[in-house]
Design an enzyme around this catalytic site. Structure first.
Site, PDB file in Angstrom:
ATOM      1  N   SER A  27       4.464  10.008  21.124  1.00  0.00           N
ATOM      2  CA  SER A  27       5.126   9.494  19.910  1.00  0.00           C
ATOM      3  C   SER A  27       4.621  10.188  18.645  1.00  0.00           C
ATOM      4  O   SER A  27       3.415  10.368  18.446  1.00  0.00           O
ATOM      5  CB  SER A  27       4.896   7.986  19.788  1.00  0.00           C
ATOM      6  N   LEU A  28       5.567  10.541  17.775  1.00  0.00           N
ATOM      7  CA  LEU A  28       5.216  11.169  16.500  1.00  0.00           C
ATOM      8  C   LEU A  28       5.207  10.143  15.367  1.00  0.00           C
ATOM      9  O   LEU A  28       4.935  10.475  14.219  1.00  0.00           O
ATOM     10  CB  LEU A  28       6.204  12.299  16.189  1.00  0.00           C
ATOM     11  N   THR A  74       9.856   1.428  21.612  1.00  0.00           N
ATOM     12  CA  THR A  74      10.567   2.591  22.124  1.00  0.00           C
ATOM     13  C   THR A  74      10.809   2.391  23.611  1.00  0.00           C
ATOM     14  O   THR A  74      10.549   1.302  24.147  1.00  0.00           O
ATOM     15  CB  THR A  74       9.810   3.892  21.749  1.00  0.00           C
ATOM     16  N   LYS A  78      13.453  -1.630  24.246  1.00  0.00           N
ATOM     17  CA  LYS A  78      14.360  -2.042  23.169  1.00  0.00           C
ATOM     18  C   LYS A  78      15.337  -3.148  23.575  1.00  0.00           C
ATOM     19  O   LYS A  78      15.615  -4.048  22.790  1.00  0.00           O
ATOM     20  CB  LYS A  78      15.150  -0.836  22.658  1.00  0.00           C
ATOM     21  N   ASN A  99      14.468  -2.149  17.795  1.00  0.00           N
ATOM     22  CA  ASN A  99      13.447  -1.088  17.722  1.00  0.00           C
ATOM     23  C   ASN A  99      12.387  -1.389  16.660  1.00  0.00           C
ATOM     24  O   ASN A  99      11.425  -0.638  16.519  1.00  0.00           O
ATOM     25  CB  ASN A  99      14.087   0.294  17.502  1.00  0.00           C
ATOM     26  N   ASP A 114      17.897   2.392  14.364  1.00  0.00           N
ATOM     27  CA  ASP A 114      18.359   3.638  14.993  1.00  0.00           C
ATOM     28  C   ASP A 114      19.730   4.094  14.479  1.00  0.00           C
ATOM     29  O   ASP A 114      19.923   5.284  14.186  1.00  0.00           O
ATOM     30  CB  ASP A 114      18.413   3.487  16.517  1.00  0.00           C
ATOM     31  N   GLY A 138      25.951   9.009  27.366  1.00  0.00           N
ATOM     32  CA  GLY A 138      24.960   7.952  27.577  1.00  0.00           C
ATOM     33  C   GLY A 138      25.555   6.603  27.223  1.00  0.00           C
ATOM     34  O   GLY A 138      26.587   6.523  26.536  1.00  0.00           O
ATOM     35  N   GLY A 141      20.725   1.986  24.767  1.00  0.00           N
ATOM     36  CA  GLY A 141      20.521   1.571  23.377  1.00  0.00           C
ATOM     37  C   GLY A 141      20.784   2.701  22.393  1.00  0.00           C
ATOM     38  O   GLY A 141      21.358   2.481  21.318  1.00  0.00           O
ATOM     39  N   MET A 241      19.714  13.691  20.571  1.00  0.00           N
ATOM     40  CA  MET A 241      18.730  12.713  20.063  1.00  0.00           C
ATOM     41  C   MET A 241      17.312  13.100  20.454  1.00  0.00           C
ATOM     42  O   MET A 241      16.346  12.641  19.872  1.00  0.00           O
ATOM     43  CB  MET A 241      19.060  11.324  20.583  1.00  0.00           C
ATOM     44  N   TYR A 243      14.170  15.588  20.554  1.00  0.00           N
ATOM     45  CA  TYR A 243      13.668  16.616  19.641  1.00  0.00           C
ATOM     46  C   TYR A 243      12.512  17.313  20.336  1.00  0.00           C
ATOM     47  O   TYR A 243      11.786  16.698  21.122  1.00  0.00           O
ATOM     48  CB  TYR A 243      13.204  15.993  18.311  1.00  0.00           C
TER      49      TYR A 243
HETATM   50  P1  NAP Z   1      18.230   4.220  28.130  1.00  0.00           P
HETATM   51  O1  NAP Z   1      18.621   2.880  27.640  1.00  0.00           O
HETATM   52  O2  NAP Z   1      17.257   4.347  29.232  1.00  0.00           O
HETATM   53  O3  NAP Z   1      19.617   4.975  28.492  1.00  0.00           O
HETATM   54  C1  NAP Z   1      19.584   6.100  29.205  1.00  0.00           C
HETATM   55  C2  NAP Z   1      21.017   6.641  29.384  1.00  0.00           C
HETATM   56  O4  NAP Z   1      20.859   7.942  29.879  1.00  0.00           O
HETATM   57  C3  NAP Z   1      21.868   5.883  30.364  1.00  0.00           C
HETATM   58  O5  NAP Z   1      23.200   5.904  29.918  1.00  0.00           O
HETATM   59  C4  NAP Z   1      21.694   6.682  31.651  1.00  0.00           C
HETATM   60  O6  NAP Z   1      22.814   6.647  32.510  1.00  0.00           O
HETATM   61  C5  NAP Z   1      21.561   8.076  31.115  1.00  0.00           C
HETATM   62  N1  NAP Z   1      20.765   8.918  32.002  1.00  0.00           N
HETATM   63  C6  NAP Z   1      19.424   8.851  32.224  1.00  0.00           C
HETATM   64  N2  NAP Z   1      19.049   9.820  33.105  1.00  0.00           N
HETATM   65  C7  NAP Z   1      20.179  10.492  33.431  1.00  0.00           C
HETATM   66  C8  NAP Z   1      20.448  11.586  34.296  1.00  0.00           C
HETATM   67  N3  NAP Z   1      19.473  12.207  34.992  1.00  0.00           N
HETATM   68  N4  NAP Z   1      21.714  12.029  34.419  1.00  0.00           N
HETATM   69  C9  NAP Z   1      22.712  11.430  33.720  1.00  0.00           C
HETATM   70  N5  NAP Z   1      22.528  10.369  32.897  1.00  0.00           N
HETATM   71  C10 NAP Z   1      21.267   9.913  32.739  1.00  0.00           C
HETATM   72  O7  NAP Z   1      17.586   5.101  26.960  1.00  0.00           O
HETATM   73  P2  NAP Z   1      17.878   5.024  25.401  1.00  0.00           P
HETATM   74  O8  NAP Z   1      16.943   4.081  24.760  1.00  0.00           O
HETATM   75  O9  NAP Z   1      19.334   4.823  25.199  1.00  0.00           O
HETATM   76  O10 NAP Z   1      17.419   6.487  24.924  1.00  0.00           O
HETATM   77  C11 NAP Z   1      18.097   7.656  25.337  1.00  0.00           C
HETATM   78  C12 NAP Z   1      17.425   8.894  24.726  1.00  0.00           C
HETATM   79  O11 NAP Z   1      17.560   8.889  23.300  1.00  0.00           O
HETATM   80  C13 NAP Z   1      15.911   8.966  25.013  1.00  0.00           C
HETATM   81  O12 NAP Z   1      15.584  10.295  25.365  1.00  0.00           O
HETATM   82  C14 NAP Z   1      15.274   8.604  23.684  1.00  0.00           C
HETATM   83  O13 NAP Z   1      14.017   9.206  23.512  1.00  0.00           O
HETATM   84  C15 NAP Z   1      16.301   9.157  22.685  1.00  0.00           C
HETATM   85  N6  NAP Z   1      16.235   8.467  21.378  1.00  0.00           N
HETATM   86  C16 NAP Z   1      15.929   9.227  20.268  1.00  0.00           C
HETATM   87  C17 NAP Z   1      15.855   8.609  19.024  1.00  0.00           C
HETATM   88  C18 NAP Z   1      15.520   9.420  17.801  1.00  0.00           C
HETATM   89  O14 NAP Z   1      15.111   8.831  16.781  1.00  0.00           O
HETATM   90  N7  NAP Z   1      15.681  10.734  17.814  1.00  0.00           N
HETATM   91  C19 NAP Z   1      16.104   7.224  18.901  1.00  0.00           C
HETATM   92  C20 NAP Z   1      16.445   6.506  20.053  1.00  0.00           C
HETATM   93  C21 NAP Z   1      16.499   7.147  21.282  1.00  0.00           C
HETATM   94  P3  NAP Z   1      23.026   5.443  33.578  1.00  0.00           P
HETATM   95  O15 NAP Z   1      23.594   4.292  32.799  1.00  0.00           O
HETATM   96  O16 NAP Z   1      23.944   6.004  34.581  1.00  0.00           O
HETATM   97  O17 NAP Z   1      21.646   5.131  34.142  1.00  0.00           O
END
Ligand code: NAP
Length: 300
Positions: A27-28, A74, A78, A99, A114, A138, A141, A241, A243
């Site tokens: 985490s940053l 995170t 969430k 979050n 977010d 995706g 969340g 999303m 980085y």
């Molecule tokens: P999450 O609730 O675990 O959702 C993950 C999603 O990714 C689901 O739709 C899942 O599909 C899909 N997925 C996971 N592995 C996969 C694979 N190998 N092939 C295809 N689909 C896959 O996670 P989240 O909280 O939404 O976060 C998602 C990403 O966004 C994370 O990497 C997180 O670090 C990033 N993020 C970044 C920020 C930012 O500030 N930059 C903020 C929030 C999140 P299924 O439904 O089929 O399992």
């Protein structure tokens, strides 16, 4: 605390904020928040705690017990934390995810920064999607926040593409109420759910103004799902999303064909600045959190 680079000097007066995650070591957020505390000479510090899902409830109960001002959540907390809050903001209810947990006189308030963080970054980067198609990959969340940000930026049509189509459908249905509430004289906005095969359908990929990756695909090993980058319009923006120091597996092919590529650092920065204000009641000084983040990412 006198310098942005020095570790916070802890004392009996120090108040804590933190992030809970599993994993959390990458985490940053501590770098960003502690830089702002140092710049404001506040006796506060931001720590990272490795909290596994089975300990989430206890860790949340510790917030009032230990007098934490607030905690960021995170992956993977969430959505689960939603049911563990005494109060929820309207935004957290729409996104069905928390979050930011704010301790208000011992009572836990769940919020979510977010969507506002992504919206602020897209506005800052002058990405225009009004009246256009947004493709969101995706259905968790993060995808939910991308849907809300896209609606607020005026996208006419949103297509959610997910490995599990049923989950994409649930996410789309979850916004029906939100779209209904807005109603009035606003232009019609639609949300559709599809599978990942849509990403290789040249016709479907010929019109998006933006394609957003809201999955962890490419975060660790392995590449990204097949996607017809060449079919996208020349002005299409690719937003990951995730980085990283280098171009992510989702962004690299878009850069190769000269599409605009943006990673999630700006979203992280903006959601963090909003969280800082929620926890501390004051805004972070301009530029301080950005400099700390860019330095942690090796970009300055
Ligand atoms: P999450 O609730 O675990 O959702 C993950 C999603 O990714 C689901 O739709 C899942 O599909 C899909 N997925 C996971 N592995 C996969 C694979 N190998 N092939 C295809 N689909 C896959 O996670 P989240 O909280 O939404 O976060 C998602 C990403 O966004 C994370 O990497 C997180 O670090 C990033 N993020 C970044 C920020 C930012 O500030 N930059 C903020 C929030 C999140 P299924 O439904 O089929 O399992």
């Amino acid at each position: 605390m006198t310098s942005m680079d020095s570790a916070p000097a802890l004392s009996g007066h120090t108040l804590l904020t933190a992030v809970y995650g599993d994993p959390v070591m990458h985490s940053l957020s501590p770098a960003m928040h502690n830089a702002a505390y140092a710049a404001l000479a506040m006796e506060r510090a931001y720590a990272a705690f490795h909290v596994t899902p089975e300990h989430l409830r206890e860790a949340l109960r510790a917030i009032p017990a230990l007098g934490f001002l607030g905690v960021n959540l995170t992956v993977p907390h969430k959505e689960r934390a939603l049911r563990m809050m005494a109060h929820l903001s309207a935004e957290a209810r729409v996104l069905r995810a928390v979050n930011c947990v704010i301790n208000r006189n011992g009572v836990l308030h769940g919020d979510n920064t977010d969507a506002r963080g992504l919206e602020a970054d897209l506005r800052a980067q002058q990405v225009t999607i009004e009246g256009r198609l947004a493709v969101i990959i995706g259905a968790g969340g993060a995808a939910s926040s991308a849907v809300l940000a896209s609606l607020r930026l005026g996208a006419a049509r949103i297509v959610i593409c997910n490995r599990t189509v049923a989950r994409a459908n649930r996410l789309a249905r979850g916004f029906a109420h939100y779209l209904g509430e807005r109603g009035g004289g606003r232009p019609r906005q639609t949300i559709e759910a599809r599978g990942l095969d849509t990403l290789v359908n040249a016709t479907s990929m010929s019109t998006p103004a933006i394609v957003i990756n809201a999955t962890p695909m490419g975060l660790k090993t392995g590449g990204f799902a097949p996607l017809s980058y060449d079919a996208t319009p020349s002005e299409c923006v690719f937003y990951d999303m995730i980085y990283a120091r280098e171009a992510t597996p989702f962004l690299a092919p878009s850069i190769a064909i000269r599409r605009r590529a943006i990673d999630g650092a700006g979203m992280l920065l903006n959601q963090g600045m909003l969280a800082f204000e929620l926890f501390n009641g004051v805004a972070s000084p301009p530029g301080v959190m950005r400099t700390a983040l860019m330095s942690a990412l090796g970009r300055i």
